[in-house]
Design an enzyme around this catalytic site. Structure first.
Site, mmCIF file in Angstrom:
data_model
loop_
_atom_site.group_PDB
_atom_site.id
_atom_site.type_symbol
_atom_site.label_atom_id
_atom_site.label_comp_id
_atom_site.label_asym_id
_atom_site.label_seq_id
_atom_site.Cartn_x
_atom_site.Cartn_y
_atom_site.Cartn_z
ATOM 1 N N PHE A 205 8.698 -13.608 12.587
ATOM 2 C CA PHE A 205 7.209 -13.141 12.400
ATOM 3 C C PHE A 205 6.377 -14.363 12.511
ATOM 4 C CE2 PHE A 205 8.642 -13.274 8.349
ATOM 5 C CZ PHE A 205 8.129 -14.218 7.628
ATOM 6 N N HIS A 235 8.308 -17.609 11.043
ATOM 7 C CA HIS A 235 9.611 -17.396 10.741
ATOM 8 C C HIS A 235 10.521 -17.202 12.166
ATOM 9 C CE1 HIS A 235 13.111 -14.522 9.618
ATOM 10 N NE2 HIS A 235 13.825 -15.741 9.607
ATOM 11 N N HIS A 325 17.525 -22.257 7.206
ATOM 12 C CA HIS A 325 18.281 -21.253 6.402
ATOM 13 C C HIS A 325 19.505 -20.777 7.017
ATOM 14 C CE1 HIS A 325 14.780 -18.161 7.155
ATOM 15 N NE2 HIS A 325 15.861 -17.882 7.829
ATOM 16 N N ASN A 326 19.686 -21.062 8.422
ATOM 17 C CA ASN A 326 21.203 -20.840 8.864
ATOM 18 C C ASN A 326 21.610 -22.199 9.521
ATOM 19 O OD1 ASN A 326 20.867 -18.268 8.608
ATOM 20 N ND2 ASN A 326 20.832 -17.554 10.463
ATOM 21 N N SER A 381 4.989 -12.943 -0.274
ATOM 22 C CA SER A 381 5.917 -14.128 0.066
ATOM 23 C C SER A 381 5.760 -15.269 -1.030
ATOM 24 C CB SER A 381 5.846 -14.876 1.371
ATOM 25 O OG SER A 381 6.082 -13.923 2.483
ATOM 26 N N HIS A 398 16.700 -17.487 0.590
ATOM 27 C CA HIS A 398 15.967 -17.568 1.974
ATOM 28 C C HIS A 398 14.750 -16.511 1.985
ATOM 29 C CE1 HIS A 398 17.957 -14.287 3.928
ATOM 30 N NE2 HIS A 398 17.621 -14.743 5.238
#
Length: 475
Positions: A205, A235, A325-326, A381, A398
């Site tokens: 998003f 994101h 975050h990956n 958030s 995350h």
């Protein structure tokens, strides 16, 4: 849940048993453990603990839910000499991540027309949806691939997508060293050629809203964040490029028999020092650098939208931070009193270095690293600051984490108007399809406020500011 033992505030131990090489560590409050379906992800935490070379703990963050091999919200560190590297410990969307920027205007000063115009402009400038790519239609050549993989986000800045100062506000300055285009298949390249600057689908998003509340004024002020200001949260990840790299690697690893002896074949992994392990890291780093460029170009599109609609200077829209975050990254941490180089897998987890960490730029070395925690598109958030907790290898959550699957969410919202519902919540949402909105409704996610409370209680990161979404482009 009955097998968990309370270790400390919002911290539980999953005892070592069977073939587990280390115990499990679960970050959660009692309330979260009551609310979430924990048993299936806990089984994955146990399975990860079987992997060769793992040190410390097999770790679960409070946004944990079931994933491919590793749970989403999982962290595991492997000894560089004896450990493995696992595509399932990174995920299909390599370097899926988040970036936060502040727009120099108070959100309440925007008229309703301006809000709608900005949202429409972002929707026009930043492609979203399955398979959608850059509206500029410029295909990346192999030379472009080689350059952007070598330089990371700097490549996009050199092409006019952003500013030199942006680099100081990215994890690892927007580049993972060791990426190699020659480790990447032609099929992966084809999937990525037109996808820079695009959101993609699913839970990706662009979110615009208001900094609703500041908890740590000194840190917020140092970062240039004030209550009432307009923010942008982005994101997205490496799109089809990274997805294909993951699949290509899994195919090779499974064919080579690397899943033998593991409790779950989805954990398939190669020794870090092996040729297969090195090849995966080179391809993964290539995807990570693609993702940094992708988010850089998305931010450029957002800056252009605000410039077009509100005459705001693009350079005045300041990037606060960009986090992965990956990812699997080589970092130096202390193990049993000895500093060691580890390959830290963070899947659905964020690096959360504290003050003084050598990798951080001067500003964040003083304060600690910004930690970005997106929630759902109606509630909130969060912006946090890392504390460098050694038990989690300086990691944090995350996001909110899913509470129900996309299929379940679709069933719940069948026959209802999700766009009208979101409008009643004070949020205008646009997407490539209504189906995406239905799959991503707020009740499909845990309450992010509860998740970050667990993170703070456990001493991983502290809350700096709460962000309230109002305008959302969904993938």
């Amino acid at each position: 849940m009955s097998s968990l033992q309370k270790k400390g505030p919002a911290t539980y131990l999953l005892p070592q048993e069977g073939g587990m090489r280390v115990p499990g560590l679960v970050i959660a409050t009692e309330q979260l453990l009551r609310e979430i379906d924990i048993e299936r992800p806990l089984e994955q935490v146990r399975n990860v603990a079987y992997l060769p070379g793992i040190v410390g703990y097999s770790i679960a963050m409070p946004d944990i839910h079931w994933g491919y091999g590793f749970p989403i919200g999982g962290v595991a560190a492997m000894d560089e000499e004896t450990g493995i590297i696992s595509p399932g410990g990174v995920g299909y969307d390599i370097n899926c991540g988040v970036r936060l920027a502040i727009v120099p205007i108070r959100y309440k000063e925007l008229t309703e027309k301006q809000k709608k115009d900005v949202l429409k402009s972002i929707f026009q400038m930043v492609p979203s949806g399955v398979g959608k790519g850059s509206k500029a239609k410029k295909e990346l050549s192999d030379r472009d691939f080689r350059s952007l993989i070598e330089k990371g986000a700097r490549w996009s800045i050199e092409q006019g997508y952003g500013f030199e100062t942006d680099l100081e506000h990215m994890e690892s300055r927007g580049v993972i060293e060791g990426g190699d285009i020659d480790a990447v298949s032609e099929h992966a390249r084809e999937r990525g050629r037109q996808q820079l600057g695009s959101i993609g689908s699913g839970n990706h998003f662009v979110e615009v809203g208001e900094v609703q509340q500041v908890y740590l004024p000194d840190i917020a002020s140092a970062w240039g964040v004030e209550a009432g200001m307009t923010y942008v949260l982005i994101h997205s990840g490496s799109r089809g490029f990274g997805h294909q790299i993951c699949q290509d690697t899994l195919n090779v690893f499974i064919k080579e028999g690397f899943a033998k002896g593991l409790p779950d074949p989805q954990l398939v992994a190669a020794p870090i020092r092996s040729s297969h392990g090195r090849a995966y890291f080179s391809a993964m780093a290539a995807a990570a650098n693609f993702a940094f460029n992708n988010r850089q170009q998305i931010l450029h599109g957002v800056r252009q939208a605000f410039s077009r609609e509100l005459k705001i200077d693009p350079e005045s829209i300041r990037l606060i931070y960009d986090v992965c975050h990956n990812i699997a990254k080589f970092e130096t941490h202390e193990v049993d009193g000895v500093k060691k180089r580890l390959c830290v897998h963070r899947k659905g987890a964020t690096r959360a270095f504290g003050p003084g960490a050598a990798e951080l730029s001067p500003l964040f070395k003083k304060t600690g690293q910004p930690v970005l925690v997106p929630g759902d598109m109606a509630r909130a958030s969060h912006l946090m600051v890392g504390l460098g907790n050694p038990d989690t290898w300086c990691s944090s959550c995350h996001g909110a984490g899913r509470a129900r699957s996309r299929v379940q969410s679709t069933k719940v919202w069948q026959g209802r108007d999700p766009i009208a519902y979101m409008h009643d919540q004070g949020v205008i949402v646009m997407a490539d399809s209504v189906r995406t909105i239905v799959e991503e409704m707020p009740d499909a996610y845990k309450n992010v406020d509860e998740v970050v409370e667990a993170v703070q209680e456990a001493g991983l990161a502290n809350m700096v500011a709460r962000l309230r979404p109002h305008l959302v482009v969904k993938g």
